[in-house]
Design an enzyme around this catalytic site. Structure first.
Site, PDB file in Angstrom:
ATOM      1  N   HIS A  51      -6.663  -3.507  -1.884  1.00 63.46           N
ATOM      2  CA  HIS A  51      -6.799  -4.645  -2.479  1.00 63.46           C
ATOM      3  C   HIS A  51      -6.957  -4.674  -3.864  1.00 63.46           C
ATOM      4  O   HIS A  51      -7.895  -4.017  -4.526  1.00 63.46           O
ATOM      5  CB  HIS A  51      -7.857  -5.658  -1.834  1.00 63.46           C
ATOM      6  N   ASN A  98      -6.666  -0.638   3.888  1.00 67.27           N
ATOM      7  CA  ASN A  98      -5.887  -1.605   3.078  1.00 67.27           C
ATOM      8  C   ASN A  98      -6.081  -1.474   1.580  1.00 67.27           C
ATOM      9  O   ASN A  98      -7.274  -0.992   1.264  1.00 67.27           O
ATOM     10  CB  ASN A  98      -6.056  -3.191   3.330  1.00 67.27           C
ATOM     11  N   ASP A 114      -9.970  -9.113   4.205  1.00 67.68           N
ATOM     12  CA  ASP A 114     -10.697  -8.361   3.418  1.00 67.68           C
ATOM     13  C   ASP A 114     -12.091  -8.150   3.531  1.00 67.68           C
ATOM     14  O   ASP A 114     -12.896  -7.952   2.709  1.00 67.68           O
ATOM     15  CB  ASP A 114     -10.648  -8.955   1.980  1.00 67.68           C
ATOM     16  N   ARG A 137       5.211 -16.168  17.298  1.00 70.06           N
ATOM     17  CA  ARG A 137       4.363 -15.040  16.774  1.00 70.06           C
ATOM     18  C   ARG A 137       3.949 -14.094  17.729  1.00 70.06           C
ATOM     19  O   ARG A 137       3.820 -12.890  17.236  1.00 70.06           O
ATOM     20  CB  ARG A 137       3.175 -15.824  16.131  1.00 70.06           C
ATOM     21  N   GLU A 186      -5.379   1.619  -8.249  1.00 70.18           N
ATOM     22  CA  GLU A 186      -4.834   1.623  -7.098  1.00 70.18           C
ATOM     23  C   GLU A 186      -4.101   2.887  -6.708  1.00 70.18           C
ATOM     24  O   GLU A 186      -4.165   3.442  -5.644  1.00 70.18           O
ATOM     25  CB  GLU A 186      -3.986   0.539  -6.903  1.00 70.18           C
TER      26      GLU A 186
HETATM   27  C1  GAR Z   1      -0.609  -4.224  -4.871  1.00 69.61           C
HETATM   28  O1  GAR Z   1      -1.378  -4.655  -6.025  1.00 69.61           O
HETATM   29  C2  GAR Z   1      -1.707  -4.405  -3.791  1.00 69.61           C
HETATM   30  O2  GAR Z   1      -3.075  -4.124  -4.440  1.00 69.61           O
HETATM   31  C3  GAR Z   1      -1.425  -5.966  -3.407  1.00 69.61           C
HETATM   32  O3  GAR Z   1      -0.139  -6.059  -3.601  1.00 69.61           O
HETATM   33  C4  GAR Z   1       0.469  -5.077  -4.489  1.00 69.61           C
HETATM   34  C5  GAR Z   1       1.593  -4.305  -3.943  1.00 69.61           C
HETATM   35  O4  GAR Z   1       2.260  -3.627  -5.055  1.00 69.61           O
HETATM   36  N1  GAR Z   1      -2.014  -6.234  -2.342  1.00 69.61           N
HETATM   37  C6  GAR Z   1      -2.887  -7.362  -1.978  1.00 69.61           C
HETATM   38  O5  GAR Z   1      -3.006  -8.209  -2.722  1.00 69.61           O
HETATM   39  C7  GAR Z   1      -3.249  -7.537  -0.417  1.00 69.61           C
HETATM   40  N2  GAR Z   1      -4.240  -8.713  -0.278  1.00 69.61           N
HETATM   41  P1  GAR Z   1       3.171  -2.556  -4.393  1.00 69.61           P
HETATM   42  O6  GAR Z   1       4.032  -2.961  -3.501  1.00 69.61           O
HETATM   43  O7  GAR Z   1       3.855  -2.072  -5.613  1.00 69.61           O
HETATM   44  O8  GAR Z   1       2.442  -1.402  -3.973  1.00 69.61           O
END
Ligand code: GAR
Length: 210
Positions: free
Chosen positions: A110, A108, A151, A66, A181
């Site tokens: 979320h 980020n 988060d 890692r 989002e």
């Molecule tokens: C999104 O809903 C984002 O908010 C989530 O993954 C999805 C990615 O979709 N992220 C998380 O859960 C981070 N903890 P996308 O690839 O279509 O943007």
């Protein structure tokens, strides 16, 4: 001009929302310098290529340790000289050295209203499954700065979305993306690119126009 690097793992609909907002002028003073995925099959990489954006894949699986991945990942980021790093559905833990070096310059998205349904184990569809299992009536999304926790960093923008009768996790996920989002992530980048965000005493503050 804010140099933005977007990190992705999957479909890349949030990346697409950012690309569209930059191309249409809803985000100003910013350019997407590059897209980095940990997953070479990520459709997000095709989205980047279609828009002539540099992209590359770097995965922990390619490295013996890692630490080695973390070092090479940070080198790849540094080479793009980002002013802002955007995690858009990026599911790899950010190396502590990267958080330290780019403090208050990593955001980020979320898919919940933090502090609900966040932290270790809450990502993607799991967030929406948990929200439906708990029976909450309002969900949403959050853009926050990234710190050493999961988060836990300063919250920049949030937008609420109503749960509807008969929602499935997939239907709820889609509505949260469409109504929250894909709006607040480009908006956050625009605010930062135009110097309207400060982090003070661990909280993100949006500066009003004078
Ligand atoms: C999104 O809903 C984002 O908010 C989530 O993954 C999805 C990615 O979709 N992220 C998380 O859960 C981070 N903890 P996308 O690839 O279509 O943007």
């Amino acid at each position: 001009m804010l140099n933005v690097v977007v990190l992705v793992s999957g479909g890349g609909t949030n990346l697409q929302a950012v690309i569209d907002a930059v191309e249409s002028g809803r985000v100003t003073n910013a350019r997407i310098r590059g897209v980095i995925s940990n997953n070479k099959g990520a459709y997000a990489l095709e989205r980047a290529q279609k828009h002539g954006i540099d992209s590359l894949c770097i995965s922990p699986k390619e490295f013996g340790t890692r630490d080695e991945f973390n070092r090479r990942f940070l080198e790849a980021i540094d080479a793009m000289k980002p002013d802002l790093i955007v995690l858009a559905g990026f599911l790899v833990v950010i190396p502590p050295a990267m958080i330290e070096k780019y403090r208050n310059r990593i955001i980020n998205i979320h898919p919940s209203l933090i502090p609900s349904f966040c932290g270790t184990g809450y990502y993607g569809l799991k967030v929406h499954e948990a929200a439906l299992a708990r029976g909450v009536k309002v969900v949403g999304a959050t853009v926050h700065f990234v710190d050493e926790g999961t988060d836990t960093g300063p919250i920049l923008l949030q937008k609420a979305v109503e749960v509807q009768a008969g929602d499935t996790p997939q239907a709820l996920q889609r509505r949260v993306m469409e109504q929250a989002e894909w709006k607040i992530l480009p908006k956050a980048i625009d605010l930062i690119a135009n110097g309207k965000v400060a982090v003070e005493d661990g909280l993100a503050v949006i500066k009003e126009d004078k």
